[in-house]
Motif scaffolding. Sequence first.
Motif, short mmCIF file in Angstrom:
data_model
loop_
_atom_site.label_atom_id
_atom_site.label_comp_id
_atom_site.label_asym_id
_atom_site.label_seq_id
_atom_site.Cartn_x
_atom_site.Cartn_y
_atom_site.Cartn_z
N SER A 2 0.85 -1.18 0.00
CA SER A 2 0.00 0.00 0.00
C SER A 2 0.89 1.23 0.00
O SER A 2 2.13 1.11 0.01
CB SER A 2 -0.94 -0.01 1.22
OG SER A 2 -1.94 0.99 1.08
N GLU A 3 0.29 2.39 0.00
CA GLU A 3 1.07 3.61 -0.12
C GLU A 3 1.94 3.86 1.11
O GLU A 3 1.54 3.62 2.24
CB GLU A 3 0.14 4.81 -0.35
CG GLU A 3 -0.60 4.73 -1.68
CD GLU A 3 -1.22 6.05 -2.07
OE1 GLU A 3 -0.68 7.11 -1.68
OE2 GLU A 3 -2.25 6.04 -2.74
N ILE A 4 3.14 4.35 0.85
CA ILE A 4 4.06 4.68 1.93
C ILE A 4 3.50 5.86 2.71
O ILE A 4 3.02 6.84 2.13
CB ILE A 4 5.44 5.06 1.36
CG1 ILE A 4 5.98 3.95 0.48
CG2 ILE A 4 6.42 5.38 2.48
CD1 ILE A 4 7.25 4.32 -0.27
N GLY A 47 11.29 7.00 8.97
CA GLY A 47 12.05 5.95 9.62
C GLY A 47 13.14 5.35 8.74
O GLY A 47 13.93 4.52 9.21
N MET A 48 13.21 5.77 7.48
CA MET A 48 14.22 5.24 6.55
C MET A 48 15.52 6.02 6.64
O MET A 48 15.54 7.20 7.02
CB MET A 48 13.70 5.30 5.11
CG MET A 48 12.53 4.40 4.80
SD MET A 48 12.02 4.60 3.07
CE MET A 48 10.65 3.46 2.98
N SER A 49 16.60 5.37 6.24
CA SER A 49 17.87 6.07 6.08
C SER A 49 17.78 6.95 4.83
O SER A 49 16.86 6.80 4.01
CB SER A 49 19.01 5.07 5.94
OG SER A 49 18.85 4.31 4.75
N ASP A 50 18.73 7.86 4.66
CA ASP A 50 18.71 8.73 3.48
C ASP A 50 18.79 7.93 2.20
O ASP A 50 18.12 8.24 1.21
CB ASP A 50 19.88 9.72 3.56
CG ASP A 50 19.71 10.75 4.68
OD1 ASP A 50 18.56 10.92 5.12
OD2 ASP A 50 20.71 11.35 5.09
N ALA A 51 19.61 6.87 2.21
CA ALA A 51 19.76 6.04 1.01
C ALA A 51 18.46 5.32 0.68
O ALA A 51 18.04 5.26 -0.48
CB ALA A 51 20.89 5.04 1.21
N ASP A 52 17.80 4.78 1.70
CA ASP A 52 16.54 4.08 1.47
C ASP A 52 15.46 5.05 1.01
O ASP A 52 14.65 4.73 0.13
CB ASP A 52 16.09 3.36 2.74
CG ASP A 52 16.91 2.11 3.02
OD1 ASP A 52 17.55 1.62 2.09
OD2 ASP A 52 16.92 1.66 4.18
N ARG A 53 15.45 6.23 1.61
CA ARG A 53 14.44 7.23 1.22
C ARG A 53 14.63 7.61 -0.24
O ARG A 53 13.66 7.80 -0.98
CB ARG A 53 14.56 8.45 2.13
CG ARG A 53 13.35 9.40 2.03
CD ARG A 53 13.46 10.57 2.97
NE ARG A 53 13.52 10.13 4.36
CZ ARG A 53 14.55 10.30 5.16
NH1 ARG A 53 15.64 10.90 4.71
NH2 ARG A 53 14.52 9.89 6.41
#
Length: 658
Positions: free
Chosen positions: A181-183, A190-196
């Motif tokens: 579903s939508e983020i 809660g994500m790291s910069d790389a994950d974001r």
Amino acid sequence: MTAKWQLKDHEAERVLFDRRLAVAAVLIALLFGALIAKLVNLQVFQHDYFSARSDNNRIHSQYIPPARGLIFDRNGELLADNQPIFNLTVIRERVEDMDATLNYLSTLIRLNEDDVEQFNNRMLRNRVPFSSVPLRYVLSEGEKSRIAVNSHKLPGIAIEHQFVRRYPLAARTAHSVGYVSEINRDELEGMSDADRENYGGTNYIGKTGIERTYEELLHGTVGYEIVEKNNRGQVMGTLDRSDSVAGKNITLHMDSRLQIVAERALGEFRGAIVAIDPTTGGILAMVSKPGFDPNLFVTGISSRDYKVLVTDEINTPLFDRSTNPYPPGSTIKPFLGLSGLHNGLVDYEFTIEDPGYFRLPGVSYRWGDYTLRTTIGGGHGHTNLQKAIYQSCDTFFYALGNRMGIDTIHQFMSQFGFGENFALDISYARTGVLPSREWKMASRGEPWYPGDTINSSIGQGYMWATPLQLATAVSIIATKGKVVQPRMLKEIEGQAFEADIGNAVPDVMLNDPDYWRYMEEAMTMVVHRPYSNAFRDNGTAYEAIAMADRDMSYKMAGKSGSAQVVGISQKILQSTDIVVSDLNKDHGLFIAFAPTENVQISPQIAVAVFVENGEHGSSVAGPIAKQVIDTYLLDILQIDFAAMRSAANTLISQVDGR
């Protein structure tokens, strides 16, 4: 009086005119000079700045979302795929009056309050300038046509193609496979910069089940492209591109045919079924019913649909019954019996005389056997451990549990996964409760009483287990103590997946390996021991399973269980006098594995069935377990047990004839 004449001074007027003309010429020259200076400044000195601004209005960098990996069952059938849709998107910087634009769009397409609210939430997330934000998903052909015809009135509005998740089995795999579903903002923060950054062009993330557990594998890696857009935000061309990397395709141990059969076998009951391959630990089926359509959540569920799901307090379709705990009832008796054998508290010859109830010394309260309120009277008479299993004699286990004590019960049963989550990739499964003195003091601030042990000895009181735990535990009996931890993932991109098990659960070792054979024999009697002239000497599930199918080609081991939801007063002496509401009826449970007592083939499947308010384990949950096992052994694996027996008999004849 004499009139005076005044003549014009032409020379003076010419001088004044020339002077004014000169001033005007100077002013004009100054203005032209300023204009030329400004042009020189813009065209020469600030050329790079305004050129860059022009490109920014025309050229944009945008993400390329990766294609999400597909999910297959063990036979290559799709459990989750991606389908193309067309969405209406908005580039906020191109829209002068958002409210007016939305109002106008509502006259062209269906655009309700839920759509607008979800759109506003998406706008609040971190986003790249001039990037498109979905306003409405899944446009119809008519809606696309109306938008196209009126596109000149809709700057910043575009129709974009996209792939979104689709779940072919819908409610049947809603809890096990899960959904995307939508983020939301919390997930992004809660994500790291790389994950974001990797989720920059993606609106979706795995929320539950396998979709959440293997999100990292399924998601992929985002790509980028530099595009040229017109003043309406429409892409006119691509100047540069770095392709995204698609997520990995994964294959589960689940068999979609068995999943469908298991879901149908529950009929109109609420409940859960978990089926495991004892050899591999692969979860063949994991059903929680009723379920819900996960496709509703993919592009954003409406408030009306969500309200229907969360306000159904009886069916609770969002609640996963397969991974949440209930009192296991008599299904724990085989494990308690093995503990008694292992710890020397009983042996094959040990017997009791069962009057139909049990009392602690000095205590007037009677713990009654389930037979106590029957018409023919309570008790099982002369009872050994095997009869206590196939007749499910409560009194035998009251006495055994009392002698064993809660400390020994806790230590021994924890080896089978009670109070633990042995599953490798179902981290969200609850651990239930395997009670102990320490647990009760920590959770309730009370000491452990002998009566607590009596209740726990038949899977009541503080004892709670999930259907997943029951299937795990019975599969360990099927493998004679070898612990193969349950798992969902089978392959990644067609390559067998080997789980990295840091602290593997040790096998269950008994003092005498023959105890496994003895317990398998006792559990087989639950299903196959027929009626006789002896008092209460048949298996509790014989009538509903083996007697109902006299052509049954294989043997199965099982154990029925009924778990009370509400207590029944001891003053009620007849079962016909017990009146409770449907929601307070006993739960029905059944654990099983098959085939058994077959030297040519080891058990291929272990099953746990939970029927909420089903009342009877043997007559309700037992036949459901048989349907699941029949389908797997006879239809899916297509084992010919008759031919197997014939071959064995031929071999025996040849050996005897030598």
